[in-house]
Design an enzyme around this catalytic site. Structure first.
Site, short mmCIF file in Angstrom:
data_model
loop_
_atom_site.label_atom_id
_atom_site.label_comp_id
_atom_site.label_asym_id
_atom_site.label_seq_id
_atom_site.Cartn_x
_atom_site.Cartn_y
_atom_site.Cartn_z
N HIS A 69 30.56 -22.97 9.04
CA HIS A 69 29.56 -23.77 9.81
C HIS A 69 28.59 -24.18 8.91
O HIS A 69 27.85 -25.24 9.40
CB HIS A 69 29.24 -22.88 10.81
CG HIS A 69 30.22 -23.04 11.96
ND1 HIS A 69 29.86 -23.41 13.32
CD2 HIS A 69 31.56 -22.66 12.05
CE1 HIS A 69 31.01 -23.08 14.10
NE2 HIS A 69 31.83 -22.78 13.31
N ASP A 70 27.98 -23.56 7.86
CA ASP A 70 26.99 -24.00 7.13
C ASP A 70 27.54 -25.24 6.44
O ASP A 70 26.67 -26.45 6.32
CB ASP A 70 26.45 -23.07 6.17
CG ASP A 70 25.33 -23.51 5.26
OD1 ASP A 70 24.61 -24.05 5.72
OD2 ASP A 70 25.37 -23.36 4.01
N GLY A 75 26.15 -29.98 4.39
CA GLY A 75 26.55 -29.53 3.12
C GLY A 75 26.27 -27.78 3.11
O GLY A 75 25.52 -27.37 3.97
N GLU A 91 19.64 -24.74 13.67
CA GLU A 91 21.03 -24.98 13.96
C GLU A 91 21.82 -23.96 14.97
O GLU A 91 22.84 -24.18 15.61
CB GLU A 91 21.89 -25.39 12.54
CG GLU A 91 21.53 -26.45 11.97
CD GLU A 91 22.14 -26.66 10.59
OE1 GLU A 91 23.12 -25.85 10.30
OE2 GLU A 91 21.47 -27.40 9.68
N PRO A 165 34.33 -29.54 14.39
CA PRO A 165 35.45 -29.78 15.48
C PRO A 165 35.61 -28.78 16.47
O PRO A 165 35.72 -27.57 15.99
CB PRO A 165 36.69 -29.74 14.48
CG PRO A 165 36.00 -30.06 13.06
CD PRO A 165 34.93 -29.35 12.90
N THR A 198 48.22 -8.88 13.05
CA THR A 198 47.30 -8.40 12.11
C THR A 198 45.92 -8.99 12.23
O THR A 198 45.41 -9.60 11.37
CB THR A 198 47.71 -8.55 10.59
OG1 THR A 198 47.93 -9.99 10.59
CG2 THR A 198 49.28 -7.88 10.42
#
EC number: 1.11.1.7
Length: 276
Positions: A69-70, A75, A91, A165, A198
């Protein structure tokens, strides 16, 4: 390994789409970047990650997702870690990030690094190393991490909604989103494992579940519908786990190099939650 409900996207983007991820590296990085300035940096990060996972296994997946997410918003520059201020729109409160976690683990690791070598190790590098160390501890592959990223001076909350997304996307929408993001660079509190077999181990069972039509999210099962362009990739990852591991590593390396701040750009924060 898929303990939270949107981790599949990080695995998809970093592994299945490894070939489309673009590195925009504007400076020189090196695995030995801290070898003289902070020789204990890597062991400190690793021990912090291991301790956190031993306390709560799910945090390993959370740290991987935090890195994803970063990197996908302006970037890999640790902007996701910045708290709200009069001049910074964090954010953290953007809808796609409201279920993101692991901030406290990064805080603890950063505090120990500041004691060992003040003002040397960037928060962006901590995020990158923590993602790698989480995967390794949970049984996944290892890779060499280039270091030397700098931290941003601001955040990009407005870019989060367009850069991450959502889990409702179909395959076409996911591919279009990747094409927009890669070249340039709803939390309800309910937890559900993406991999019932798992959930706390890094392996290829996520893809095995897709073959059985057991994908949890719409965007999961879109990867294998019986007539999609991604079907062959899923089958390959099921039958050849080593290929999945190789592609995942390549994807993680490329993702970790998206739109970096290096050299005189940015800074090394002494507190990951605020600029110096």
């Amino acid at each position: 390994m898929a303990p939270n409900k949107t981790l599949c996207l990080s695995l998809l983007l970093a592994a299945a789409a490894a070939a489309t991820l673009a590195a925009a590296n504007g400076g020189k990085l090196s695995p030995a970047y801290y070898s003289t300035t902070c020789p204990k940096a890597l062991p400190i990060v690793q021990s912090g990650v291991v301790a956190a996972i031993q306390k709560e296994t799910r945090i390993g997946a959370s740290l991987l997702r935090l890195h994803f997410h970063d990197c996908f918003v302006n970037g890999c520059e640790a902007s996701i870690l910045l708290d709200e201020t009069a001049s910074i729109a964090t954010e953290k409160t953007a809808v796609p990030n409201q279920s993101v976690r692991g901030y406290d683990v990064i805080d603890d690791i950063k505090a120990e690094l500041e004691e060992a070598c003040p003002g040397v190790v960037s928060c962006a590098d901590i995020l990158t190393l923590a993602a790698r160390d989480s995967v390794v501890y949970l049984g996944g592959p290892s890779w060499e991490v280039d270091l030397g990223r700098k931290d941003s001076l601001t955040a990009g909350r407005a870019a989060v909604n367009t850069s991450i997304p959502p889990p409702t996307f179909n395959l076409t929408a996911l591919a279009e989103s990747l094409q927009q993001i890669c070249p340039r660079s709803g939390s309800d509190g309910v937890l559900a494992p993406l991999d019932l077999k798992t959930p706390t181990h890094f392996d290829n069972c996520y893809y095995r579940n897709l073959l059985r039509k057991q994908g949890l999210l719409h965007s999961d099962q879109e990867l294998f519908s019986g007539n999609s362009e991604a079907d062959s990739i899923v089958r390959t990852y099921v039958n050849q786990p080593s290929v999945f591991f190789k592609d995942f590593v390549q994807g993680m390396i490329k993702m970790g190099n998206i739109k970096l701040l290096t050299g005189s750009q940015g800074e090394v924060r002494t507190d990951c939650r605020k600029v110096n």
